[in-house]
Enzyme design. Structure first.
Site, PDB file in Angstrom:
ATOM      1  N   ARG A 188       6.785  66.419  -3.608  1.00  0.00           N
ATOM      2  CA  ARG A 188       7.449  65.626  -4.327  1.00  0.00           C
ATOM      3  C   ARG A 188       7.551  66.597  -5.351  1.00  0.00           C
ATOM      4  O   ARG A 188       6.873  67.189  -5.894  1.00  0.00           O
ATOM      5  CB  ARG A 188       7.693  64.212  -4.120  1.00  0.00           C
ATOM      6  N   SER A 211      -3.440  65.113  -3.894  1.00  0.00           N
ATOM      7  CA  SER A 211      -3.984  63.594  -3.547  1.00  0.00           C
ATOM      8  C   SER A 211      -5.108  63.964  -1.783  1.00  0.00           C
ATOM      9  O   SER A 211      -5.319  63.530  -0.953  1.00  0.00           O
ATOM     10  CB  SER A 211      -3.094  62.852  -2.284  1.00  0.00           C
ATOM     11  N   ASP A 259      -3.358  60.131  -7.374  1.00  0.00           N
ATOM     12  CA  ASP A 259      -2.421  59.095  -7.498  1.00  0.00           C
ATOM     13  C   ASP A 259      -2.465  57.458  -8.301  1.00  0.00           C
ATOM     14  O   ASP A 259      -2.612  56.942  -8.777  1.00  0.00           O
ATOM     15  CB  ASP A 259      -1.752  58.649  -5.993  1.00  0.00           C
TER      16      ASP A 259
END
Length: 498
Positions: A108, A177, A230
């Site tokens: 994203r 991540s 995250d």
């Protein structure tokens, strides 16, 4: 004729008695099988017991392991990773910041506009992009060139030119991540790939530098202001809205936690940290383990058959990846011990055929005839014609698995609060008891947010462990999109333009 009739009558009586005996025998046998299924349930429930005494032991064990992990690398199952994040968003930043969230086969890109004190987040835009399969096993240059070019195109579409000067570097929060050895707030060495990636030449490199080089090549005037994962983004986002936020927990498919630790308590990193206040520590708490955790034979078998045996023990007991599978294993044992699932029991032998969302749907079925349980058994597990009382037994298994997971997660949270002196006991590395302080813990993840029974059990357990008086000062706050907006806020907090 009388004798013949009498003989016929006697014969009929004998046959009737024989049939009755068979029926009674079957009934007795069925009762024995049912009792055996109930016994499997009872044994499992006893093995999953989470009394307040046991939860207190887990709390203490978590705090002890945290101390050990802060003292030395390898001193604990908890990695207690330094993030170098010593400045959390406070709502005062103003301007436009960007985020890149890379954690799977899609990534994203986000643009977040901040209005400064009082205005908070004015707006944010987000786009989702897939990563071509060939780039997941190609070269680091090809992968980051693709990401940088996609990011540049997004910036050009989203940027109206009114927020920043043309020659001013744009600031990016990069959520990555994958296992990284953090070197500074904006740099980190890739340890290994997971989730299907095998870009081998990137291992051992500074992942932020790889991205910055690609952005420079693409003609994008942008730098990585913060490299985070995250869980740290979740903490940042919640802290932006509430300054009393001291910890964050993700409980979804996987699980993790981070919190703000006093710099002088991080013994293994003394000399590396310039700030004398607090620093965010990424616990990697999925790997927590203690002999006080209520482990059953089903948990042991699941761990033995997993690709990461003897690792992530806590995660395997509380996260969404595994709760459905634990439930399936118990149901399969019942099927082996009895015939309550009929001929369709074979499907219960298939690993991970029961996912946690389906387990949660069965658990929360409040219809009188448990029709949702019946639907999932028929459509997902191909186990039709299960009796209502057997369906009730299934719901009970779901409840035991969920209750244990939620209560253990609650004990983990209280363990963090105990370590930093926010559990109401007044004990934090020898500091004296003072006035109770309001404490906020951010929680993100589908298991907590979307599974109401899990959430209720966890919230109840936190109050039960802390006691009602101390629990009044602890707030569990749902946070969403820490990996996106949270990363952009961290870019603002550590921006070189501020």
């Amino acid at each position: 004729m009388g004798r013949v009739g009498f003989g016929v009558a006697v014969g009929c009586a004998v046959v009737t008695c024989a049939i009755a005996a068979v029926l009674v025998g079957r009934r007795v046998q069925n009762r024995r099988k049912w009792r055996r299924a109930v016994e499997v349930l009872r044994e499992f429930e006893e093995g999953c017991a989470t009394s307040i005494g046991r939860l207190g032991q887990v709390v203490d064990a978590m705090a002890v392991e945290m101390h050990a992990g802060l003292a030395s690398d390898g001193g604990s199952k908890l990695k207690m990773l330094l993030t170098f994040i010593d400045n959390l968003p406070d709502g005062n930043a103003k301007g436009t910041y960007y985020a890149l969230d890379l954690g799977g086969t899609n990534f994203r890109v986000l643009r977040v506009r901040l209005g400064g004190k009082g205005s908070m987040i004015i707006s944010h835009q987000v786009e989702y992009h897939p990563i071509p399969q060939e780039l997941m096993s190609g070269t680091s240059e090809d992968l980051f060139d693709y990401i940088a070019m996609t990011l540049k195109q997004f910036v050009e579409r989203a940027d109206d030119g009114s927020e920043q000067k043309a020659d001013e570097k744009k600031e990016l929060g990069f959520t990555f991540s994958f296992p990284v050895r953090q070197m500074s707030v904006s740099s980190g060495i890739l340890v290994k790939w997971t989730k299907g990636f095998s870009v081998e030449d990137a291992v051992g490199k500074d992942i932020a530098q790889c991205l910055e080089e690609a952005m420079t090549k693409a003609g994008l005037n942008m730098q990585v202001a913060a490299l985070v994962n995250d869980i740290v983004g979740t903490l940042a986002l919640c802290h932006y809205y509430d300054k009393d936020t001291v910890a964050a927990v993700i409980i979804g498919t996987g699980t993790n936690a981070c919190y703000v630790e006093r710099t002088d308590a991080i013994i293994k990193c003394q000399g590396l940290l310039k700030n004398s206040g607090g620093t965010v520590v990424n616990m990697e708490w999925g790997n927590f383990w203690s002999s006080h955790l209520p482990r059953t034979s089903y948990d042991i078998a699941l761990d033995d058959e997993s690709p990461n045996s003897n690792d992530q023990g806590f995660e395997k007991m509380i996260s969404g990846m595994y709760l459905g599978e634990i439930t399936r294993r118990v149901l399969y044992r019942m099927a082996q011990e009895s015939d309550i699932f009929g001929d369709g029991a074979y499907n219960l032998s298939i690993r991970f055929i029961l996912r946690t969302p389906s387990m949660a749907a069965m658990h929360e079925d409040d219809s009188p005839d448990l029709r949702e349980v019946r639907r999932i058994l028929t459509e997902t597990l191909q186990v039709p014609h299960v009796s209502l009382r057997a369906r009730r037994l299934i719901v009970r298994v779901c409840d035991i698995v969920t209750r244990r997971a939620a209560r253990l997660a609650a004990a983990g949270i209280v363990g963090i609060l105990k370590k930093i002196g926010r559990d109401g006991s007044g004990v934090a590395s020898g500091r004296a008891k003072g006035t109770p302080r309001r404490t906020v813990v951010a929680i993100e993840g589908a298991l907590y947010v979307n599974y109401s029974m899990f959430r209720e059990y966890l919230n109840e357990a936190v109050v039960e462990i802390l006691g009602e008086e101390a629990a009044q000062n602890v707030v569990l706050r749902v946070s969403e999109d820490g990996s996106g907006i949270g990363a952009a806020l961290l870019a603002a907090a550590h921006s070189s333009n501020r």
